[in-house]
Design a protein around this motif. Structure first.
Motif, mmCIF file in Angstrom:
data_model
loop_
_atom_site.group_PDB
_atom_site.id
_atom_site.type_symbol
_atom_site.label_atom_id
_atom_site.label_comp_id
_atom_site.label_asym_id
_atom_site.label_seq_id
_atom_site.Cartn_x
_atom_site.Cartn_y
_atom_site.Cartn_z
ATOM 1 N N GLN A 1 0.321 4.611 -15.061
ATOM 2 C CA GLN A 1 1.499 3.946 -14.522
ATOM 3 C C GLN A 1 2.588 4.953 -14.166
ATOM 4 N N ALA A 2 2.753 5.983 -14.993
ATOM 5 C CA ALA A 2 3.758 7.008 -14.703
ATOM 6 C C ALA A 2 3.399 7.768 -13.436
ATOM 7 N N ALA A 3 2.128 8.131 -13.275
ATOM 8 C CA ALA A 3 1.700 8.855 -12.078
ATOM 9 C C ALA A 3 1.834 7.979 -10.842
ATOM 10 N N HIS A 4 1.515 6.702 -10.975
ATOM 11 C CA HIS A 4 1.635 5.776 -9.843
ATOM 12 C C HIS A 4 3.076 5.673 -9.370
ATOM 13 N N GLY A 5 3.996 5.535 -10.302
ATOM 14 C CA GLY A 5 5.404 5.446 -9.922
ATOM 15 C C GLY A 5 5.907 6.705 -9.252
ATOM 16 N N ARG A 6 5.507 7.864 -9.761
ATOM 17 C CA ARG A 6 5.946 9.130 -9.144
ATOM 18 C C ARG A 6 5.433 9.265 -7.720
ATOM 19 N N ARG A 7 4.180 8.887 -7.489
ATOM 20 C CA ARG A 7 3.620 9.012 -6.139
ATOM 21 C C ARG A 7 4.379 8.153 -5.141
ATOM 22 N N TRP A 8 4.648 6.917 -5.510
ATOM 23 C CA TRP A 8 5.317 6.022 -4.566
ATOM 24 C C TRP A 8 6.776 6.398 -4.355
ATOM 25 N N LEU B 1 6.785 9.149 -1.973
ATOM 26 C CA LEU B 1 6.560 8.622 -0.627
ATOM 27 C C LEU B 1 7.844 8.014 -0.073
ATOM 28 N N GLY B 2 8.608 7.323 -0.921
ATOM 29 C CA GLY B 2 9.881 6.766 -0.472
ATOM 30 C C GLY B 2 10.851 7.846 -0.039
ATOM 31 N N LEU B 3 10.883 8.947 -0.790
ATOM 32 C CA LEU B 3 11.733 10.079 -0.401
ATOM 33 C C LEU B 3 11.302 10.634 0.953
ATOM 34 N N LEU B 4 10.001 10.772 1.158
ATOM 35 C CA LEU B 4 9.506 11.273 2.438
ATOM 36 C C LEU B 4 9.841 10.309 3.577
ATOM 37 N N LEU C 1 14.802 3.467 -2.277
ATOM 38 C CA LEU C 1 14.680 2.121 -2.831
ATOM 39 C C LEU C 1 13.360 1.481 -2.424
ATOM 40 N N ALA C 2 12.918 1.748 -1.203
ATOM 41 C CA ALA C 2 11.613 1.243 -0.770
ATOM 42 C C ALA C 2 10.506 1.821 -1.633
ATOM 43 N N GLY C 3 10.614 3.112 -1.984
ATOM 44 C CA GLY C 3 9.618 3.715 -2.857
ATOM 45 C C GLY C 3 9.579 3.050 -4.217
ATOM 46 N N VAL C 4 10.751 2.726 -4.765
ATOM 47 C CA VAL C 4 10.812 2.054 -6.065
ATOM 48 C C VAL C 4 10.162 0.673 -5.995
ATOM 49 N N LEU C 5 10.512 -0.104 -4.974
ATOM 50 C CA LEU C 5 9.977 -1.459 -4.853
ATOM 51 C C LEU C 5 8.481 -1.459 -4.594
ATOM 52 N N LEU C 6 8.022 -0.576 -3.727
ATOM 53 C CA LEU C 6 6.588 -0.517 -3.423
ATOM 54 C C LEU C 6 5.789 -0.030 -4.628
ATOM 55 N N ALA C 7 6.374 0.864 -5.409
ATOM 56 C CA ALA C 7 5.684 1.334 -6.615
ATOM 57 C C ALA C 7 5.465 0.191 -7.593
ATOM 58 N N GLU C 8 6.465 -0.683 -7.729
ATOM 59 C CA GLU C 8 6.352 -1.765 -8.702
ATOM 60 C C GLU C 8 5.459 -2.895 -8.214
ATOM 61 N N VAL C 9 5.530 -3.233 -6.936
ATOM 62 C CA VAL C 9 4.736 -4.352 -6.437
ATOM 63 C C VAL C 9 3.263 -3.991 -6.334
ATOM 64 N N THR C 10 2.941 -2.696 -6.252
ATOM 65 C CA THR C 10 1.544 -2.271 -6.128
ATOM 66 C C THR C 10 0.989 -1.706 -7.426
ATOM 67 N N ARG C 11 1.697 -1.849 -8.518
ATOM 68 C CA ARG C 11 1.200 -1.284 -9.769
ATOM 69 C C ARG C 11 -0.162 -1.868 -10.129
ATOM 70 N N PRO C 12 -1.152 -1.021 -10.454
ATOM 71 C CA PRO C 12 -2.479 -1.540 -10.825
ATOM 72 C C PRO C 12 -2.421 -2.261 -12.164
ATOM 73 N N ARG C 13 -3.268 -3.255 -12.303
ATOM 74 C CA ARG C 13 -3.329 -3.979 -13.574
ATOM 75 C C ARG C 13 -3.897 -3.073 -14.664
#
Length: 279
Positions: A54-61, A64-67, A97-109
């Motif tokens: 989960q930590a790695a997933h959030g960092r990646r997204w 991506l939002g920063l980019l 903010l888009a990176g934060v939202l996309l990271a949370e909505v796509t978090r794997p179960r």
């Protein structure tokens, strides 16, 4: 007397922003409790792996939002040249903010075993209902204000689409994320329950804060613009409305900046210092 009334109105309309900042300050206490619960338990091997994923997933997204924000700045420079200098900060903020939202909505179960029969926590256990409904009210108020200015001809072009589309999309992503967190069953292993609760709490507060910021900042800007325009058209004896609009604008902007500060504090991923994770 008119000036006294204007001062009273101005101060009164600053109160909602102060109350919202106070509510987020109380939410920080909820964060501390959830974090402490994880610190004092020893998750299963799958729970520990879930925290790392989960930590790695959030960092990646978020990267991506920063980019995306940087690409948006470059695009604005290409299209608008020197006129884009005032758009750099908003474009970068929207990307983050888009990176934060996309990271949370796509978090794997999480892959841990689920409780049988399925058990699900209440939404009130994840995020304060006051914060949740404040987010929804602010988004609605921002959309109504933008629509009113748009219909009156005071707002148009790409700016109109931005101040309507960005908060609306952010709100939809936040609601989808909250629904996913609400419907996900709890883990079967009792040691992983605090981890699951902390992850849900982090997610709920991150998306509510992100959606609130995307609505509060443009809402405050629109109110300020409307108040200044109104002040140029009215006489001195009818100055309460523009003062109210300007005060509401300042309150919304201050609240948006305060919520953004709390949002930054929630970006740190859920961690555990249990002995099982020491290596």
């Amino acid at each position: 007397m008119g000036r006294l009334i204007a001062v009273v109105v101005f101060v009164a309309l600053l109160v909602p922003g102060v109350l919202l900042a106070r509510a987020w300050g109380l939410a920080a206490g909820r964060r501390a409790v959830a974090s402490a619960a994880v610190e004092f338990t020893e998750p299963s091997a799958e729970g520990a792996a879930t925290l790392r994923r989960q930590a790695a997933h959030g960092r990646r997204w978020r990267l991506l939002g920063l980019l995306l924000g940087v690409v948006g700045i470059v695009g604005s420079v290409v299209v608008l040249a020197e006129a884009s200098v005032f758009l750099w900060l908003p474009v970068l903020a929207v990307g983050l903010l888009a990176g934060v939202l996309l990271a949370e909505v796509t978090r794997p179960r999480p892959r841990w075993a689920l409780a049988s029969p399925a058990r699900r926590p209440r939404q009130a256990e994840q995020v304060s209902g006051w914060l949740l409904w404040t987010m929804r009210a602010v988004v609605l108020a921002e959309l109504v204000t933008a629509g009113s200015l748009w219909s009156s001809g005071n707002l148009g072009g790409a700016a109109a689409w931005a101040v309507v589309g960005v908060p609306l999309l952010a709100w939809l992503l936040a609601e989808a994320t909250l629904l996913r967190a609400l419907l996900r069953p709890m883990p079967a292993d009792g040691a992983d329950v605090p981890v699951d609760e902390a992850l849900r709490t982090w997610t709920a507060h991150l998306v509510v804060a992100a959606a609130s910021v995307t609505a509060l900042l443009p809402f405050g800007t629109l109110l300020l613009r409307a108040g200044l325009d109104q002040g140029e058209r009215v006489s001195e004896s009818f100055d309460v409305l523009p003062v109210a609009l300007v005060a509401g604008g300042f309150s919304a902007l201050a609240a948006g900046i305060a919520v953004a500060g709390f949002l930054l504090s929630w970006l740190r991923p859920v961690r555990s210092s249990a002995p099982a994770l020491a290596g």
